[in-house]
Every structure is written in structure tokens, then in C-alpha cells.
Scaffold this motif. Structure first.
Motif, PDB file in Angstrom:
ATOM      1  N   GLY A 279      60.745 -25.502  22.353  1.00 36.36           N
ATOM      2  CA  GLY A 279      59.966 -25.002  23.476  1.00 36.36           C
ATOM      3  C   GLY A 279      58.612 -24.497  23.026  1.00 36.36           C
ATOM      4  O   GLY A 279      58.518 -23.703  22.090  1.00 36.36           O
ATOM      5  N   LEU A 280      57.556 -24.956  23.701  1.00 36.60           N
ATOM      6  CA  LEU A 280      56.189 -24.510  23.411  1.00 36.60           C
ATOM      7  C   LEU A 280      55.447 -24.298  24.728  1.00 36.60           C
ATOM      8  O   LEU A 280      55.390 -25.197  25.570  1.00 36.60           O
ATOM      9  CB  LEU A 280      55.439 -25.542  22.570  1.00 36.60           C
ATOM     10  N   ARG A 281      54.890 -23.101  24.905  1.00 37.59           N
ATOM     11  CA  ARG A 281      54.057 -22.846  26.073  1.00 37.59           C
ATOM     12  C   ARG A 281      52.779 -23.683  25.992  1.00 37.59           C
ATOM     13  O   ARG A 281      52.329 -24.019  24.891  1.00 37.59           O
ATOM     14  CB  ARG A 281      53.687 -21.361  26.140  1.00 37.59           C
ATOM     15  N   PRO A 282      52.177 -24.036  27.142  1.00 38.05           N
ATOM     16  CA  PRO A 282      50.950 -24.837  27.108  1.00 38.05           C
ATOM     17  C   PRO A 282      49.843 -24.230  26.252  1.00 38.05           C
ATOM     18  O   PRO A 282      49.099 -24.967  25.593  1.00 38.05           O
ATOM     19  CB  PRO A 282      50.540 -24.909  28.583  1.00 38.05           C
ATOM     20  N   GLU A 283      49.738 -22.888  26.224  1.00 31.35           N
ATOM     21  CA  GLU A 283      48.675 -22.274  25.419  1.00 31.35           C
ATOM     22  C   GLU A 283      48.937 -22.380  23.922  1.00 31.35           C
ATOM     23  O   GLU A 283      48.046 -22.098  23.107  1.00 31.35           O
ATOM     24  CB  GLU A 283      48.474 -20.807  25.815  1.00 31.35           C
ATOM     25  N   ALA A 284      50.163 -22.779  23.535  1.00 30.23           N
ATOM     26  CA  ALA A 284      50.458 -23.022  22.120  1.00 30.23           C
ATOM     27  C   ALA A 284      50.142 -24.457  21.722  1.00 30.23           C
ATOM     28  O   ALA A 284      50.261 -24.827  20.549  1.00 30.23           O
ATOM     29  CB  ALA A 284      51.925 -22.708  21.823  1.00 30.23           C
ATOM     30  N   ILE A 285      49.752 -25.277  22.700  1.00 35.14           N
ATOM     31  CA  ILE A 285      49.307 -26.646  22.432  1.00 35.14           C
ATOM     32  C   ILE A 285      47.862 -26.740  22.900  1.00 35.14           C
ATOM     33  O   ILE A 285      47.587 -26.707  24.091  1.00 35.14           O
ATOM     34  CB  ILE A 285      50.184 -27.673  23.166  1.00 35.14           C
ATOM     35  N   THR A 286      46.945 -26.815  21.978  1.00 39.72           N
ATOM     36  CA  THR A 286      45.525 -26.729  22.309  1.00 39.72           C
ATOM     37  C   THR A 286      44.768 -27.916  21.729  1.00 39.72           C
ATOM     38  O   THR A 286      45.334 -28.756  21.019  1.00 39.72           O
ATOM     39  CB  THR A 286      44.917 -25.440  21.739  1.00 39.72           C
ATOM     40  N   ASP A 287      43.459 -27.954  22.043  1.00 44.25           N
ATOM     41  CA  ASP A 287      42.618 -28.907  21.307  1.00 44.25           C
ATOM     42  C   ASP A 287      42.433 -28.369  19.895  1.00 44.25           C
ATOM     43  O   ASP A 287      42.574 -27.168  19.635  1.00 44.25           O
ATOM     44  CB  ASP A 287      41.271 -29.084  22.022  1.00 44.25           C
ATOM     45  N   SER A 288      42.113 -29.245  18.959  1.00 40.14           N
ATOM     46  CA  SER A 288      42.058 -28.856  17.549  1.00 40.14           C
ATOM     47  C   SER A 288      41.035 -27.756  17.293  1.00 40.14           C
ATOM     48  O   SER A 288      41.211 -26.912  16.407  1.00 40.14           O
ATOM     49  CB  SER A 288      41.759 -30.075  16.671  1.00 40.14           C
ATOM     50  N   GLY A 289      39.971 -27.699  18.087  1.00 41.01           N
ATOM     51  CA  GLY A 289      38.948 -26.677  17.892  1.00 41.01           C
ATOM     52  C   GLY A 289      39.383 -25.295  18.320  1.00 41.01           C
ATOM     53  O   GLY A 289      38.774 -24.293  17.935  1.00 41.01           O
ATOM     54  N   LEU A 290      40.455 -25.228  19.116  1.00 42.10           N
ATOM     55  CA  LEU A 290      40.944 -23.942  19.616  1.00 42.10           C
ATOM     56  C   LEU A 290      42.165 -23.459  18.832  1.00 42.10           C
ATOM     57  O   LEU A 290      42.719 -22.403  19.118  1.00 42.10           O
ATOM     58  CB  LEU A 290      41.304 -24.073  21.103  1.00 42.10           C
ATOM     59  N   ALA A 291      42.565 -24.213  17.810  1.00 41.79           N
ATOM     60  CA  ALA A 291      43.747 -23.847  17.027  1.00 41.79           C
ATOM     61  C   ALA A 291      43.571 -22.469  16.396  1.00 41.79           C
ATOM     62  O   ALA A 291      42.500 -22.133  15.886  1.00 41.79           O
ATOM     63  CB  ALA A 291      43.998 -24.894  15.943  1.00 41.79           C
ATOM     64  N   ASP A 292      44.615 -21.667  16.443  1.00 40.49           N
ATOM     65  CA  ASP A 292      44.583 -20.300  15.917  1.00 40.49           C
ATOM     66  C   ASP A 292      44.456 -20.319  14.395  1.00 40.49           C
ATOM     67  O   ASP A 292      45.364 -20.787  13.697  1.00 40.49           O
ATOM     68  CB  ASP A 292      45.873 -19.577  16.332  1.00 40.49           C
ATOM     69  N   PRO A 293      43.354 -19.800  13.848  1.00 40.77           N
ATOM     70  CA  PRO A 293      43.168 -19.841  12.391  1.00 40.77           C
ATOM     71  C   PRO A 293      44.136 -18.939  11.643  1.00 40.77           C
ATOM     72  O   PRO A 293      44.305 -19.078  10.429  1.00 40.77           O
ATOM     73  CB  PRO A 293      41.712 -19.374  12.207  1.00 40.77           C
TER      74      PRO A 293
END
Length: 363
Positions: A279-293
Motif C-alpha cells: 500500500g502506497l498513498r498517492p503522495e508517496a508516489i511522486t515525480d522524480s524531482g519531488l522525491a524526498d531526499p
């Protein structure tokens, strides 16, 4: 110590059991939201607390007093209905003061109490009007004022915003939240709207077919859903449910074409080859530029875009890979078009794992 206790409440209507052993407790000053789909039993439970629909078995305790068999008028509760239930022949002032008048409160004290409540709800300018001269939002404020003026032990709200348009719903929701913060009232609130539940509650109870699925804070319900039903029901868009299989290094998704490294504390206890649902919420699937560093585990997945939904502040992007759809939340300005191959970043720190057989969360 619990202020409101609901102990093993059951309710049968004919041969149908509507409530199937409900156990809930709420501290004084808490805001409890009962949420679930139509027919799940949330309004039946609220009516049982109010005394309008006696339970078949079980007990309801308010501030240490068993009220299960008490008449509604003896429970010291106030209810705000979906339909407002205002007296059309009375002014706003008279509607709010009516309960106090029935209790024999003298006129000067009634006027002081009404003025205080009207100031809290910002309806002083409406006191001389009748309900027919008010908007839906104003009527709901008056209904809240009529409940608030009594200073009851518990407030009950039965889907109070469902008759309002979208903009008014947001405004009145904010007023209810402010009311709770300013008065520290103990509130039980019924809704089918999971956004209302998340924004208002200190504690959420998710019901399905008369059974409690999960009790927790909004963060617990949203981030750590107890089962697939809660995960799917709470959140808009819903949580992505990706079928996978435990393999060395994590979980294989999309027919085995992609392996993602979910937290080893979850998969290390599971046998290789076991089917799971990730299970993954939509905000855990982002465009690559928005990935959590700061994320420990990010997986990049290239998938075809099948839908783009701009919302202004964000853009929801649906991807499809090996016949499986999933939805991510990208930046509003990200360049994405229907049909293109788009790189999604999966933040696996946010992943939860479910057993597809039982439906329960296992990690």
C-alpha cells in the motif's frame, strides 16, 4: 479516565444485527468521529448514545453514570441534526433560548447566554430573523448555537454538513473545529466524508457493517490502516494497492518486473514467495524531482501515463505498468502528457504491507 464509554453495544432490528459489539471510549474534551459507508451503523450508534434508539444489549456510560436506560432528556446531551430542526415560527434568538426556557431559566440569564453563544458563532446580527430568512450555513450555525447554549455533557452531530454546498461545507467545518477548540466540548460526530473525519477528529472510529474496523488518531488511521478496507476508504484519491510477492531484497511488483526494497523488518518475517499487497498513498508516489531526499528507500518506476488530473496546487498522474494502474501526486508545474512514459519515484519509507488473504496489515 474515559468520559464517554460505549461497552459492547449491540442492536438488532428484526432479524438483522445492525451493531455487532461496539466498544469505544472517549476522553473529556475529545472529538470522536464515526465514519464509514452508508449502512455501516454509525447513525444507529449515535442514536443509541442519544437515547433515541435503545440498544439490544451493552451499556453507555457518560462521566461515570450508566445512561443506557435513561430518557434522552435526562442524559444531558445536545444533538445537531442534518436537517437543522429549527422552529420556523420563532426568531433565531427564540430558537436558541428555547431549551433554557423549558428548563425554567429566568429571562435575564437566558439573554446573557444567548448573547454569549451568538458572539461565539458570529450570528449576533441574525438574532431577530426567522429561519426562512437564513442561508443553509446560517441555519446550521443557529442549530449549533441552540445546542451550545445548554452546555451539555456531550454534543452529538449527525452529518451536519451534508446539506451544504462545497464552499459552505468548508466554512462551517472550520467553525465546528474552532468551536471545539474554544469550548473544549466533548463531541461525537457522524459523517461519511473522510475529509471531515481527518480534519475534525481527535479520534476516528471506522465502521463497516456494524463492526469497528479501526480506532485511532487521524494520523494512525491514514498512515497505518489496520486493513485493506480502512486503507481504501480513508484518503482521496485512495491508497494504491499493488499486488506483489516477497523475494530476496524486498517485494516484486508489476508481474515481477520491478523489485522494491520495503522495510526489512516487514519482509524478513515473511517466507519467500508469499503474496502480499503493498500500500502506497498517492503522495508517496511522486515525480522524480519531488522525491524526498531524506527517504531511506526510493524506487524509480517508468510507466505510461493514462490520466492527468490537475488540481491547481498538485497534479494527480495515473501510470500503468504491466496492466496495473497506480496514482501519484506530482508538482503542479511538472510537464506530463497523456500517453508519455513518465518516471515515478516510489517512497518506500511510506509503504505498508497487507496480507491479501486476511486483508489485515502485516507491516
Amino acid at each position: 479516565m474515559s468520559f464517554l464509554e460505549i461497552k459492547n453495544i449491540r442492536k438488532k432490528i428484526g432479524n438483522v444485527e445492525i451493531l455487532k459489539g461496539i466498544d469505544i471510549d472517549l476522553e473529556k474534551g475529545g472529538f470522536l468521529v464515526l465514519v464509514g459507508p452508508s449502512g455501516c451503523g454509525k447513525s444507529t450508534l449515535l442514536n443509541a448514545i442519544a437515547g433515541l434508539l435503545p440498544p439490544t444489549s451493552g451499556d453507555i456510560v457518560i462521566d461515570g453514570e450508566v445512561v443506557t436506560d435513561l430518557h434522552p432528556s435526562k442524559r444531558d446531551i445536545a444533538m445537531v441534526f442534518q436537517s437543522y430542526a429549527l422552529y420556523p415560527n420563532m426568531t433565531v434568538e427564540e430558537n436558541i433560548a428555547f431549551a433554557l426556557e423549558m428548563r425554567g431559566i429566568d429571562k435575564a440569564e437566558r439573554e446573557t447566554a444567548v448573547a454569549s453563544v451568538a458572539k461565539t458563532l458570529q450570528i449576533e446580527h441574525l438574532l431577530k430573523r426567522r429561519p426562512s430568512q437564513l442561508s443553509g450555513g446560517q441555519r446550521q450555525r443557529v442549530a449549533m448555537g441552540r445546542a451550545l447554549v445548554r452546555k451539555p455533557r456531550v454534543f452529538l452531530f449527525d452529518e451536519p454538513l451534508s446539506n451544504l454546498d462545497a464552499k459552505l461545507r468548508v466554512e462551517v467545518r472550520a467553525e465546528i473545529k474552532a468551536l471545539h477548540q474554544n469550548t473544549n466540548a466533548t463531541i461525537v460526530y457522524v459523517t461519511h466524508d473522510q475529509i471531515e473525519a481527518m480534519t475534525l477528529a481527535t479520534k476516528i472510529v471506522v465502521l463497516k457493517e456494524g463492526i469497528v474496523q479501526q480506532v485511532g488518531t487521524p494520523a494512525e488511521i491514514y498512515n497505518l490502516p489496520a486493513n485493506l478496507f480502512v486503507a481504501d476508504f480513508m484518503g482521496s484519491p485512495a491508497m494504491n494497492m499493488l499486488k506483489g510477492k516477497v523475494v530476496a531484497g524486498g517485494v516484486a511488483l508489476f508481474g515481477g518486473s520491478t523489485t522494491v526494497a520495503v522495510p526489512p523488518t516487514v519482509t524478513s518475517a515473511l517466507p519467500a514467495g508469499k503474496d502480499v499487497i503493498l500500500g502506497l498513498r498517492p503522495e508517496a508516489i511522486t515525480d522524480s524531482g519531488l522525491a524526498d531526499p531524506t527517504a531511506h528507500a526510493i524506487a524509480f518506476v517508468d510507466a505510461q501515463v493514462t490520466m492527468v488530473e490537475p488540481t491547481g496546487s498538485d497534479t494527480f498522474v495515473t501510470g500503468r505498468m504491466d496492466g496495473v494502474n497506480f496514482t501519484g501526486r506530482a508538482r503542479a508545474e511538472v510537464p506530463v502528457t497523456l500517453g508519455q512514459t513518465f518516471r515515478f519515484a516510489f517512497n518506500l519509507d511510506k509503504a505498508v504491507v497487507f496480507d491479501p488473504e486476511s486483508g489485515n496489515r502485516i507491516g
